[in-house]
Design an enzyme around this catalytic site. Structure first.
Site, PDB file in Angstrom:
ATOM      1  N   HIS A 174       0.845  -1.202   0.000  1.00 48.52           N
ATOM      2  CA  HIS A 174       0.000   0.000   0.000  1.00 48.52           C
ATOM      3  C   HIS A 174       0.876   1.246   0.000  1.00 48.52           C
ATOM      4  O   HIS A 174       2.066   1.193   0.278  1.00 48.52           O
ATOM      5  CB  HIS A 174      -0.913   0.028   1.231  1.00 48.52           C
ATOM      6  CG  HIS A 174      -2.135  -0.839   1.086  1.00 48.52           C
ATOM      7  ND1 HIS A 174      -2.137  -2.171   1.420  1.00 48.52           N
ATOM      8  CD2 HIS A 174      -3.384  -0.560   0.617  1.00 48.52           C
ATOM      9  CE1 HIS A 174      -3.337  -2.672   1.171  1.00 48.52           C
ATOM     10  NE2 HIS A 174      -4.113  -1.724   0.680  1.00 48.52           N
TER      11      HIS A 174
ATOM     12  N   LYS B  77      -0.665   4.961   4.516  1.00 48.49           N
ATOM     13  CA  LYS B  77      -1.574   4.020   5.187  1.00 48.49           C
ATOM     14  C   LYS B  77      -1.144   3.829   6.640  1.00 48.49           C
ATOM     15  O   LYS B  77       0.014   3.553   6.920  1.00 48.49           O
ATOM     16  CB  LYS B  77      -1.603   2.675   4.451  1.00 48.49           C
ATOM     17  CG  LYS B  77      -2.621   1.726   5.042  1.00 48.49           C
ATOM     18  CD  LYS B  77      -2.955   0.584   4.111  1.00 48.49           C
ATOM     19  CE  LYS B  77      -3.934  -0.391   4.737  1.00 48.49           C
ATOM     20  NZ  LYS B  77      -5.233   0.207   5.068  1.00 48.49           N
TER      21      LYS B  77
HETATM   22  N1  LIG Z   1     -12.691  -0.551   2.880  1.00 45.40           N
HETATM   23  C1  LIG Z   1     -12.067  -0.095   1.771  1.00 45.40           C
HETATM   24  O1  LIG Z   1     -12.379  -0.494   0.634  1.00 45.40           O
HETATM   25  C2  LIG Z   1     -10.992   0.941   1.918  1.00 45.40           C
HETATM   26  C3  LIG Z   1     -10.328   1.474   0.802  1.00 45.40           C
HETATM   27  C4  LIG Z   1      -9.395   2.485   0.981  1.00 45.40           C
HETATM   28  C5  LIG Z   1      -9.123   2.943   2.265  1.00 45.40           C
HETATM   29  N2  LIG Z   1      -9.756   2.386   3.336  1.00 45.40           N
HETATM   30  C6  LIG Z   1      -9.576   2.873   4.711  1.00 45.40           C
HETATM   31  O2  LIG Z   1     -10.326   4.069   4.831  1.00 45.40           O
HETATM   32  C7  LIG Z   1      -9.723   4.934   5.789  1.00 45.40           C
HETATM   33  C8  LIG Z   1      -9.511   6.319   5.164  1.00 45.40           C
HETATM   34  O3  LIG Z   1      -8.636   6.215   4.062  1.00 45.40           O
HETATM   35  P1  LIG Z   1      -8.204   7.525   3.234  1.00 45.40           P
HETATM   36  O4  LIG Z   1      -7.220   7.016   2.254  1.00 45.40           O
HETATM   37  O5  LIG Z   1      -9.391   8.282   2.769  1.00 45.40           O
HETATM   38  O6  LIG Z   1      -7.467   8.371   4.402  1.00 45.40           O
HETATM   39  P2  LIG Z   1      -7.141   9.931   4.427  1.00 45.40           P
HETATM   40  O7  LIG Z   1      -6.880  10.456   3.049  1.00 45.40           O
HETATM   41  O8  LIG Z   1      -6.100  10.097   5.477  1.00 45.40           O
HETATM   42  O9  LIG Z   1      -8.509  10.606   4.928  1.00 45.40           O
HETATM   43  C9  LIG Z   1      -8.999  10.445   6.228  1.00 45.40           C
HETATM   44  C10 LIG Z   1     -10.036  11.531   6.469  1.00 45.40           C
HETATM   45  O10 LIG Z   1     -10.643  11.319   7.746  1.00 45.40           O
HETATM   46  C11 LIG Z   1     -10.709  12.547   8.429  1.00 45.40           C
HETATM   47  N3  LIG Z   1     -10.801  12.332   9.850  1.00 45.40           N
HETATM   48  C12 LIG Z   1      -9.838  11.986  10.743  1.00 45.40           C
HETATM   49  N4  LIG Z   1     -10.380  11.876  11.974  1.00 45.40           N
HETATM   50  C13 LIG Z   1     -11.700  12.167  11.845  1.00 45.40           C
HETATM   51  C14 LIG Z   1     -12.790  12.232  12.747  1.00 45.40           C
HETATM   52  N5  LIG Z   1     -12.629  11.986  14.047  1.00 45.40           N
HETATM   53  N6  LIG Z   1     -14.011  12.549  12.267  1.00 45.40           N
HETATM   54  C15 LIG Z   1     -14.206  12.811  10.964  1.00 45.40           C
HETATM   55  N7  LIG Z   1     -13.200  12.779  10.055  1.00 45.40           N
HETATM   56  C16 LIG Z   1     -11.983  12.459  10.499  1.00 45.40           C
HETATM   57  C17 LIG Z   1      -9.453  13.288   7.995  1.00 45.40           C
HETATM   58  O11 LIG Z   1      -9.598  14.666   8.270  1.00 45.40           O
HETATM   59  P3  LIG Z   1      -8.321  15.647   8.310  1.00 45.40           P
HETATM   60  O12 LIG Z   1      -7.829  15.710   6.900  1.00 45.40           O
HETATM   61  O13 LIG Z   1      -8.921  16.915   8.810  1.00 45.40           O
HETATM   62  O14 LIG Z   1      -7.346  14.988   9.251  1.00 45.40           O
HETATM   63  C18 LIG Z   1      -9.478  12.963   6.499  1.00 45.40           C
HETATM   64  O15 LIG Z   1     -10.407  13.800   5.839  1.00 45.40           O
HETATM   65  C19 LIG Z   1      -8.459   4.205   6.239  1.00 45.40           C
HETATM   66  O16 LIG Z   1      -8.750   3.460   7.410  1.00 45.40           O
HETATM   67  C20 LIG Z   1      -8.164   3.250   5.093  1.00 45.40           C
HETATM   68  O17 LIG Z   1      -7.434   2.100   5.499  1.00 45.40           O
HETATM   69  C21 LIG Z   1     -10.678   1.405   3.179  1.00 45.40           C
END
Ligand SMILES: NC(=O)c1ccc[n+]([C@@H]2O[C@H](COP(=O)([O-])OP(=O)(O)OC[C@H]3O[C@@H](n4cnc5c(N)ncnc54)[C@H](OP(=O)(O)O)[C@@H]3O)[C@@H](O)[C@H]2O)c1
Length: 243
Positions: A133, A137
């Protein structure tokens, strides 16, 4: 549908694009500085939660408390699953969680289960999982790799648990299934399951080319969850039945 995005990072933005293309309205975008309370004052058909492992559970519990069906993509909160399940049951709520929303990965999961059944009698093979990844991550191994591992363990007579670390050499007999995690720039998600013996190797591999597959799956899951009660997975959405 009126969709609230909880988490507006890489996945939240990719989901917004697909949801709008499919005719849905994004009524809220909440990041780490936003307040969930704003959701209580408006009509939300489904919330889609992609934040971070230490924030997911309180976001899910909030949605369940307020009667908002929630699709959860954040990984690495599974140890809290019993608490979330109890809340869904008590409140007659709706939640859909998938460690990976991509249609291709969910087909890969099914192939992995079938391969594990076929390989179980062939103890001369050693199985390993590799996941790669992007550098941002937070969790390792990936939630997808853990799902793959649990499906192998559920179909194996000799393997009892997974471990994060070096891959197991074919000559070493162990009851541990090794998951190796690599972090490299700009890799949306690659998973490989390999069975190696002295004479050959069988390998299955899924490589995401972008986040679009996860985002599309999450929106399809939200469309599925709208109006339902209970706990669901992508197997329910895609009607993949486990044997
Ligand atoms: N299930 C699936 O198919 C799949 C696929 C891809 C990723 N994921 C998972 O999804 C998650 C997010 O991935 P990403 O790539 O989008 O991460 P990312 O780009 O880091 O985005 C995370 C977002 O969550 C926000 N956040 C953090 N704490 C929060 C809270 N308490 N309340 C509301 N928002 C909050 C962050 O805000 P700030 O920017 O203000 O910090 C940011 O907007 C990870 O756990 C990843 O492993 C899952």
């Amino acid at each position: 549908m009126k969709i609230a995005l909880i988490g507006y990072g890489k996945m939240g933005k990719a989901i917004e694009e697909i949801a709008v293309q499919r005719g849905h309205e994004i009524v809220a975008k909440i990041d780490a500085t936003g307040s969930l309370e704003s959701l209580a004052d408006q009509q939300v058909d489904v919330a889609i939660e992609f934040t971070r492992p230490d924030a997911a559970v309180q976001n899910i519990l909030f949605c369940i408390e307020k009667g908002i069906p929630v699709v959860v993509g954040t990984t690495a909160w599974n140890h809290e699953f019993p608490r979330v399940k109890a809340a869904v049951e008590t409140k007659n709520g709706a939640m859909l969680y998938a460690s990976n929303f991509s249609v291709g990965v969910n087909i890969f999961f099914e192939i992995n289960r079938r391969l594990a059944q076929l390989m179980n009698p062939h103890t001369e093979y050693t199985v390993n999982i590799e996941e790669i990844h992007h550098l941002q991550k937070l969790d390792a191994p990936s939630g997808t790799a853990v799902s793959i591992a649990n499906d192998i363990l559920g179909n194996s007579s000799s393997l009892k648990q997974w471990k994060l670390g070096e891959e197991s050499a074919p000559e070493v007999q162990s009851d541990e299934l090794a998951i190796t995690s690599f972090r490299q720039p700009d890799v949306p998600g690659t998973h490989v399951v390999s069975y190696r013996s002295e004479v050959d190797t069988i390998e299955i591999r899924h490589e995401a080319h972008s986040r679009k597959g996860f985002a599309l799956g999450a929106v399809i899951a939200a469309e599925f969850l709208n109006g339902k009660k209970g706990i669901f997975t992508m197997s329910d959405v895609l009607k993949i039945t486990h044997k």
